[in-house]
Design a protein around this motif. Sequence first.
Motif, PDB file in Angstrom:
ATOM      1  N   GLU A 120      33.285  80.814  22.136  1.00 25.82           N
ATOM      2  CA  GLU A 120      33.052  79.241  21.478  1.00 25.82           C
ATOM      3  C   GLU A 120      33.493  78.318  22.715  1.00 25.82           C
ATOM      4  N   LEU A 121      32.716  77.377  23.207  1.00 26.44           N
ATOM      5  CA  LEU A 121      33.284  76.443  24.011  1.00 26.44           C
ATOM      6  C   LEU A 121      33.465  75.185  23.667  1.00 26.44           C
ATOM      7  N   MET A 122      34.632  74.461  23.616  1.00 22.95           N
ATOM      8  CA  MET A 122      34.837  73.312  22.797  1.00 22.95           C
ATOM      9  C   MET A 122      34.183  72.171  23.561  1.00 22.95           C
ATOM     10  N   SER A 123      33.377  71.280  23.037  1.00 25.03           N
ATOM     11  CA  SER A 123      32.683  70.074  23.343  1.00 25.03           C
ATOM     12  C   SER A 123      33.720  69.213  22.723  1.00 25.03           C
ATOM     13  N   PRO A 124      33.486  67.628  23.255  1.00 26.52           N
ATOM     14  CA  PRO A 124      34.145  66.614  22.691  1.00 26.52           C
ATOM     15  C   PRO A 124      34.118  66.424  21.210  1.00 26.52           C
ATOM     16  N   SER A 125      32.994  66.740  20.853  1.00 26.08           N
ATOM     17  CA  SER A 125      32.773  66.534  19.323  1.00 26.08           C
ATOM     18  C   SER A 125      33.350  67.607  18.393  1.00 26.08           C
ATOM     19  N   ASP A 126      33.826  68.630  18.898  1.00 26.08           N
ATOM     20  CA  ASP A 126      34.482  69.777  18.271  1.00 26.08           C
ATOM     21  C   ASP A 126      35.939  69.452  17.710  1.00 26.08           C
ATOM     22  N   SER A 127      36.266  70.174  16.678  1.00 24.74           N
ATOM     23  CA  SER A 127      37.523  70.129  16.119  1.00 24.74           C
ATOM     24  C   SER A 127      38.282  71.242  16.387  1.00 24.74           C
ATOM     25  N   LEU A 128      39.320  71.216  17.073  1.00 27.27           N
ATOM     26  CA  LEU A 128      40.245  72.557  17.527  1.00 27.27           C
ATOM     27  C   LEU A 128      40.456  73.374  16.096  1.00 27.27           C
ATOM     28  N   PRO A 129      41.029  72.719  15.095  1.00 29.53           N
ATOM     29  CA  PRO A 129      41.537  73.413  13.825  1.00 29.53           C
ATOM     30  C   PRO A 129      40.181  73.994  13.240  1.00 29.53           C
ATOM     31  N   LYS A 130      38.912  73.221  13.005  1.00 24.94           N
ATOM     32  CA  LYS A 130      37.833  73.956  12.726  1.00 24.94           C
ATOM     33  C   LYS A 130      37.327  75.128  13.418  1.00 24.94           C
ATOM     34  N   THR A 131      37.366  74.950  14.679  1.00 23.30           N
ATOM     35  CA  THR A 131      36.779  75.947  15.522  1.00 23.30           C
ATOM     36  C   THR A 131      37.781  77.264  15.502  1.00 23.30           C
ATOM     37  N   ARG A 132      39.145  76.881  15.505  1.00 22.62           N
ATOM     38  CA  ARG A 132      40.045  78.175  15.228  1.00 22.62           C
ATOM     39  C   ARG A 132      39.619  78.834  13.811  1.00 22.62           C
ATOM     40  N   GLU A 133      39.393  78.083  12.771  1.00 25.30           N
ATOM     41  CA  GLU A 133      39.030  78.567  11.406  1.00 25.30           C
ATOM     42  C   GLU A 133      37.679  79.267  11.936  1.00 25.30           C
ATOM     43  N   LYS A 134      36.816  79.110  12.582  1.00 31.21           N
ATOM     44  CA  LYS A 134      35.599  79.723  12.584  1.00 31.21           C
ATOM     45  C   LYS A 134      35.801  80.953  13.475  1.00 31.21           C
ATOM     46  N   MET A 135      36.783  80.901  14.374  1.00 35.58           N
ATOM     47  CA  MET A 135      36.810  82.268  15.055  1.00 35.58           C
ATOM     48  C   MET A 135      37.567  83.362  14.246  1.00 35.58           C
ATOM     49  N   LYS A 136      38.459  82.777  13.393  1.00 35.17           N
ATOM     50  CA  LYS A 136      39.087  83.687  12.340  1.00 35.17           C
ATOM     51  C   LYS A 136      37.825  84.513  11.546  1.00 35.17           C
ATOM     52  N   GLU A 137      36.947  83.601  11.153  1.00 36.63           N
ATOM     53  CA  GLU A 137      35.826  84.046  10.314  1.00 36.63           C
ATOM     54  C   GLU A 137      34.881  85.127  11.019  1.00 36.63           C
ATOM     55  N   TYR A 138      34.755  84.910  12.274  1.00 39.35           N
ATOM     56  CA  TYR A 138      34.162  85.847  12.919  1.00 39.35           C
ATOM     57  C   TYR A 138      34.841  87.251  13.050  1.00 39.35           C
ATOM     58  N   LEU A 139      36.162  87.009  13.233  1.00 37.79           N
ATOM     59  CA  LEU A 139      37.024  88.508  13.232  1.00 37.79           C
ATOM     60  C   LEU A 139      36.842  88.895  11.669  1.00 37.79           C
ATOM     61  N   GLU A 140      37.014  88.089  10.895  1.00 42.93           N
ATOM     62  CA  GLU A 140      36.768  88.882   9.437  1.00 42.93           C
ATOM     63  C   GLU A 140      35.594  89.367   9.002  1.00 42.93           C
ATOM     64  N   ASN A 141      34.584  89.336   9.970  1.00 37.88           N
ATOM     65  CA  ASN A 141      33.127  89.457   9.686  1.00 37.88           C
ATOM     66  C   ASN A 141      32.636  90.507  10.793  1.00 37.88           C
ATOM     67  N   GLY A 142      33.692  91.114  11.487  1.00 38.96           N
ATOM     68  CA  GLY A 142      33.450  92.253  12.304  1.00 38.96           C
ATOM     69  C   GLY A 142      33.359  91.990  14.041  1.00 38.96           C
ATOM     70  N   MET A 143      33.548  90.774  14.492  1.00 40.64           N
ATOM     71  CA  MET A 143      33.893  90.256  15.771  1.00 40.64           C
ATOM     72  C   MET A 143      34.910  91.479  16.544  1.00 40.64           C
ATOM     73  N   GLN A 144      34.635  91.833  17.417  1.00 38.28           N
ATOM     74  CA  GLN A 144      35.824  92.707  18.081  1.00 38.28           C
ATOM     75  C   GLN A 144      36.740  91.933  19.280  1.00 38.28           C
ATOM     76  N   LEU A 145      35.817  90.900  20.056  1.00 34.19           N
ATOM     77  CA  LEU A 145      36.474  90.189  20.965  1.00 34.19           C
ATOM     78  C   LEU A 145      35.963  88.709  21.057  1.00 34.19           C
ATOM     79  N   GLY A 146      36.701  87.642  21.106  1.00 33.36           N
ATOM     80  CA  GLY A 146      36.255  86.457  21.157  1.00 33.36           C
ATOM     81  C   GLY A 146      37.026  85.611  21.937  1.00 33.36           C
ATOM     82  N   TRP A 147      36.478  84.609  22.746  1.00 33.93           N
ATOM     83  CA  TRP A 147      37.201  83.757  23.466  1.00 33.93           C
ATOM     84  C   TRP A 147      36.767  82.350  22.800  1.00 33.93           C
ATOM     85  N   LEU A 148      37.689  81.324  22.866  1.00 37.59           N
ATOM     86  CA  LEU A 148      37.922  80.003  22.288  1.00 37.59           C
ATOM     87  C   LEU A 148      38.214  79.336  23.637  1.00 37.59           C
ATOM     88  N   ILE A 149      37.141  78.678  24.226  1.00 40.87           N
ATOM     89  CA  ILE A 149      37.455  78.026  25.476  1.00 40.87           C
ATOM     90  C   ILE A 149      37.549  76.412  25.257  1.00 40.87           C
TER      91      ILE A 149
END
Length: 191
Positions: A120-149
């Motif tokens: 997930e690549l942050m753009s100016p319109s993205d919220s860091l807290p919401k994107t972090r929540e999304k990354m955690k949701e990916y983990l809970e659903n089976g993601m093995q490795l993810g990068w929030l840039i």
Amino acid sequence: MTNLTIELNSVIDMTEEQFFQLCQKNPDLRFERNAKGDLIIMSPTGGKTGNRNGRLTQQLFNWADRNQLGIPFDSSAGFNLPNGSNFSPDASWITIEKWNNLTPEQRTKFLPLCPDFLIELMSPSDSLPKTREKMKEYLENGMQLGWLINPKNQQVEIYRAGKDVEILDSPEILSGEDVLPGFILDMTKIW
């Protein structure tokens, strides 16, 4: 411009097929849907973010072409996560085994699984807290490795299954570790 979230669940219980059709009928818009059924309308990115995302995707596709271990996707690919969310990460990858287990029809729609790897690549319109929540949701659903840039802060948050989040400041490279063996993302082309 910011992303908009519309609460739909109290009005309509949209099926995965209806959500897919909504996206197909509105190709100029980018939608996601969270597990509660809220519709998220994503704003378009600017030139800088679009270029950065292209560079991420380019490097991931080049690596995948060389090793044939799995299938990469760009930001237009949608995934129906096990918890009911429908997300489109900026870049993602699944193992060849997962791809081969999908039916031809499943391959033409939003994939009914969570990517093994994603960015997930942050753009100016993205919220860091919401994107972090999304990354955690990916983990809970089976993601093995993810990068929030986060280009604004030149930071990368690394999410690994079963481990704490690691934050790197201005890394020059990122390693795909054992999930994407031999994949090295050159961050100098991203910053």
